[in-house]
Scaffold this motif. Structure first.
Motif, PDB file in Angstrom:
ATOM      1  N   PRO A 144     100.615 -91.467  19.127  1.00  0.00           N
ATOM      2  CA  PRO A 144     101.850 -90.682  19.237  1.00  0.00           C
ATOM      3  C   PRO A 144     102.992 -91.480  19.864  1.00  0.00           C
ATOM      4  O   PRO A 144     102.772 -92.477  20.555  1.00  0.00           O
ATOM      5  N   GLU A 145     104.204 -91.024  19.627  1.00  0.00           N
ATOM      6  CA  GLU A 145     105.386 -91.662  20.215  1.00  0.00           C
ATOM      7  C   GLU A 145     105.295 -91.622  21.741  1.00  0.00           C
ATOM      8  O   GLU A 145     104.814 -90.662  22.324  1.00  0.00           O
ATOM      9  N   GLY A 146     105.769 -92.702  22.352  1.00  0.00           N
ATOM     10  CA  GLY A 146     105.735 -92.795  23.810  1.00  0.00           C
ATOM     11  C   GLY A 146     104.552 -93.563  24.338  1.00  0.00           C
ATOM     12  O   GLY A 146     104.560 -93.964  25.504  1.00  0.00           O
ATOM     13  N   THR A 147     103.537 -93.785  23.502  1.00  0.00           N
ATOM     14  CA  THR A 147     102.395 -94.579  23.937  1.00  0.00           C
ATOM     15  C   THR A 147     102.726 -96.062  23.790  1.00  0.00           C
ATOM     16  O   THR A 147     103.571 -96.455  22.990  1.00  0.00           O
ATOM     17  N   SER A 148     102.032 -96.896  24.559  1.00  0.00           N
ATOM     18  CA  SER A 148     102.370 -98.318  24.564  1.00  0.00           C
ATOM     19  C   SER A 148     102.057 -98.980  23.225  1.00  0.00           C
ATOM     20  O   SER A 148     102.827 -99.825  22.753  1.00  0.00           O
ATOM     21  N   ILE A 149     100.939 -98.616  22.589  1.00  0.00           N
ATOM     22  CA  ILE A 149     100.615 -99.212  21.285  1.00  0.00           C
ATOM     23  C   ILE A 149     101.645 -98.800  20.240  1.00  0.00           C
ATOM     24  O   ILE A 149     102.058 -99.610  19.402  1.00  0.00           O
ATOM     25  N   ARG A 150     102.083 -97.559  20.283  1.00  0.00           N
ATOM     26  CA  ARG A 150     103.111 -97.105  19.330  1.00  0.00           C
ATOM     27  C   ARG A 150     104.406 -97.885  19.545  1.00  0.00           C
ATOM     28  O   ARG A 150     105.085 -98.268  18.570  1.00  0.00           O
ATOM     29  N   GLU A 151     104.780 -98.129  20.788  1.00  0.00           N
ATOM     30  CA  GLU A 151     106.012 -98.875  21.060  1.00  0.00           C
ATOM     31  C   GLU A 151     105.936-100.292  20.515  1.00  0.00           C
ATOM     32  O   GLU A 151     106.898-100.799  19.929  1.00  0.00           O
ATOM     33  N   VAL A 152     104.777-100.949  20.681  1.00  0.00           N
ATOM     34  CA  VAL A 152     104.614-102.295  20.125  1.00  0.00           C
ATOM     35  C   VAL A 152     104.678-102.255  18.608  1.00  0.00           C
ATOM     36  O   VAL A 152     105.341-103.084  17.970  1.00  0.00           O
ATOM     37  N   THR A 153     104.017-101.274  18.010  1.00  0.00           N
ATOM     38  CA  THR A 153     104.007-101.142  16.550  1.00  0.00           C
ATOM     39  C   THR A 153     105.416-100.945  16.011  1.00  0.00           C
ATOM     40  O   THR A 153     105.823-101.597  15.033  1.00  0.00           O
ATOM     41  N   GLU A 154     106.170-100.074  16.627  1.00  0.00           N
ATOM     42  CA  GLU A 154     107.532 -99.826  16.157  1.00  0.00           C
ATOM     43  C   GLU A 154     108.406-101.065  16.299  1.00  0.00           C
ATOM     44  O   GLU A 154     109.283-101.313  15.464  1.00  0.00           O
ATOM     45  N   SER A 155     108.159-101.861  17.342  1.00  0.00           N
ATOM     46  CA  SER A 155     108.950-103.083  17.515  1.00  0.00           C
ATOM     47  C   SER A 155     108.663-104.075  16.400  1.00  0.00           C
ATOM     48  O   SER A 155     109.566-104.808  15.972  1.00  0.00           O
ATOM     49  N   VAL A 156     107.410-104.123  15.914  1.00  0.00           N
ATOM     50  CA  VAL A 156     107.062-105.010  14.799  1.00  0.00           C
ATOM     51  C   VAL A 156     107.816-104.600  13.541  1.00  0.00           C
ATOM     52  O   VAL A 156     108.424-105.433  12.852  1.00  0.00           O
ATOM     53  N   PHE A 157     107.807-103.312  13.221  1.00  0.00           N
ATOM     54  CA  PHE A 157     108.505-102.841  12.025  1.00  0.00           C
ATOM     55  C   PHE A 157     110.009-103.051  12.148  1.00  0.00           C
ATOM     56  O   PHE A 157     110.670-103.475  11.187  1.00  0.00           O
ATOM     57  N   ARG A 158     110.568-102.771  13.330  1.00  0.00           N
ATOM     58  CA  ARG A 158     112.011-102.971  13.516  1.00  0.00           C
ATOM     59  C   ARG A 158     112.386-104.435  13.352  1.00  0.00           C
ATOM     60  O   ARG A 158     113.406-104.765  12.743  1.00  0.00           O
ATOM     61  N   GLY A 159     111.547-105.319  13.900  1.00  0.00           N
ATOM     62  CA  GLY A 159     111.840-106.743  13.819  1.00  0.00           C
ATOM     63  C   GLY A 159     111.892-107.261  12.402  1.00  0.00           C
ATOM     64  O   GLY A 159     112.582-108.245  12.109  1.00  0.00           O
ATOM     65  N   LEU A 160     111.152-106.614  11.500  1.00  0.00           N
ATOM     66  CA  LEU A 160     111.118-107.048  10.100  1.00  0.00           C
ATOM     67  C   LEU A 160     111.997-106.184   9.206  1.00  0.00           C
ATOM     68  O   LEU A 160     112.046-106.381   7.994  1.00  0.00           O
TER      69      LEU A 160
END
Length: 308
Positions: free
Chosen positions: A212-228
């Motif tokens: 879910p949003e707000g979890t640390s793994i979700r934040e890392v995952t979203e940063s990967v998609f944003r970066g690309l």
């Protein structure tokens, strides 16, 4: 102090129960007493000390600064008494007491067991308690109030009243299903040490399985998609970390998780893939300053330092 009463152990237990549970109702249930009885213990202690120990914040009861200091003292006092009850006056000088370890759920599931296992083999008389906490700030608070002696978490601001031991960072990988070859047979599992490379097509076409949003793994995952500059076409959300890899494989999807979590998955139908850019999460062990450390904590920090 404004009151004349003496502090009692039930009062200290009441403070810690409310501090740990964040609720008078739940704390009373944990202690096996009525809520009015719990409230009387807290209020009588506040009157004795002349201090406000808790304030309501939303639906939670949170410690005031004075309450945090009282909770620290209460936990050390109760722990010292507990250690005295269990301490054996053996001539071998074996380490005893209790070690309370906490951490982000992914670290509790993967990194912490190895460290605690090594510590337990060396100090079998120390009682070990472990719990997970998703929110880094709550982990910080757990160490401050003594609910945890040490907490493994993502690196960040270290409050001046705590210290941090830097550990090996977590490397993140993507996990997708193994694909069939031209004959229809599935490709062989990759060698654990040599993952392939995640493609932009995987990111753009596969269903993302994540927390879910707000979890640390979700934040890392979203940063990967944003970066690309990619948006996942579909998202499956689960609260169960242990299900991320198996759910991604079953749904022909994709998940992004710490490497050690990917390696611990029981499925053999997964391909582990490097991310297009190296993604690591710095990890630290938060702990109290030296003058507040127990012998068990000092010994465990030595175990952690050996693996840095």
């Amino acid at each position: 102090m404004s009151g004349s009463g003496a502090l009692t152990l039930p009062q200290l237990e009441a403070v810690l129960a409310v501090a740990d549970e964040g609720s008078f109702t739940v704390a009373a249930q944990v202690l096996g007493i009525s809520q009015p009885s719990l409230s009387r213990r807290i209020h009588s202690l506040e009157e004795t000390l002349g201090l406000r120990l808790f304030l309501p914040v939303g639906r939670q009861m949170q410690l005031t600064d004075a309450g945090r200091r009282v909770a620290n003292t209460a936990r050390r006092t109760l722990q010292d008494l507990e250690d005295l009850r269990h301490q054996e006056a053996g001539a071998d000088g074996a380490l005893s007491g209790t070690l309370r370890a906490a951490g982000l759920p992914s670290l509790v599931a993967t990194r912490l067991p190895r460290h605690l296992g090594a510590f337990h083999r060396a100090h079998r008389d120390v009682r070990i308690e472990v719990f997970a906490q998703e929110d880094r700030e709550l982990l910080v608070e757990s160490v401050r109030t003594g609910r945890a002696d040490v907490a493994l978490t993502a690196a960040g601001h270290v409050p001046p009243d705590l210290e941090a031991l830097e550990l090996r960072p977590q490397t993140f990988l993507a996990v997708v299903p193994r694909e069939p070859d031209a004959s229809g047979a599935q490709d062989a599992p990759g060698t654990p040490g040599t993952p392939g490379m995640l493609s932009a097509r995987d990111l753009a076409e596969r269903t993302l399985v994540t927390l879910p949003e707000g979890t640390s793994i979700r934040e890392v995952t979203e940063s990967v998609f944003r970066g690309l500059g990619v948006t996942p076409p579909r998202v499956i959300t689960t609260t169960q970390r242990d299900a991320l890899v198996t759910l991604a494989i079953a749904s022909d999807g994709l998940t992004i998780v710490p490497e050690d979590l990917a390696e611990s998955s029981p499925t053999t139908d997964a391909r582990r893939l490097h991310l297009p850019s190296d993604v690591q999460r710095p990890v630290v062990a938060l702990h109290r300053r030296e003058h507040l450390r127990t012998p068990a904590l000092s010994a465990f920090l030595e175990t952690l330092a050996a693996d840095v």
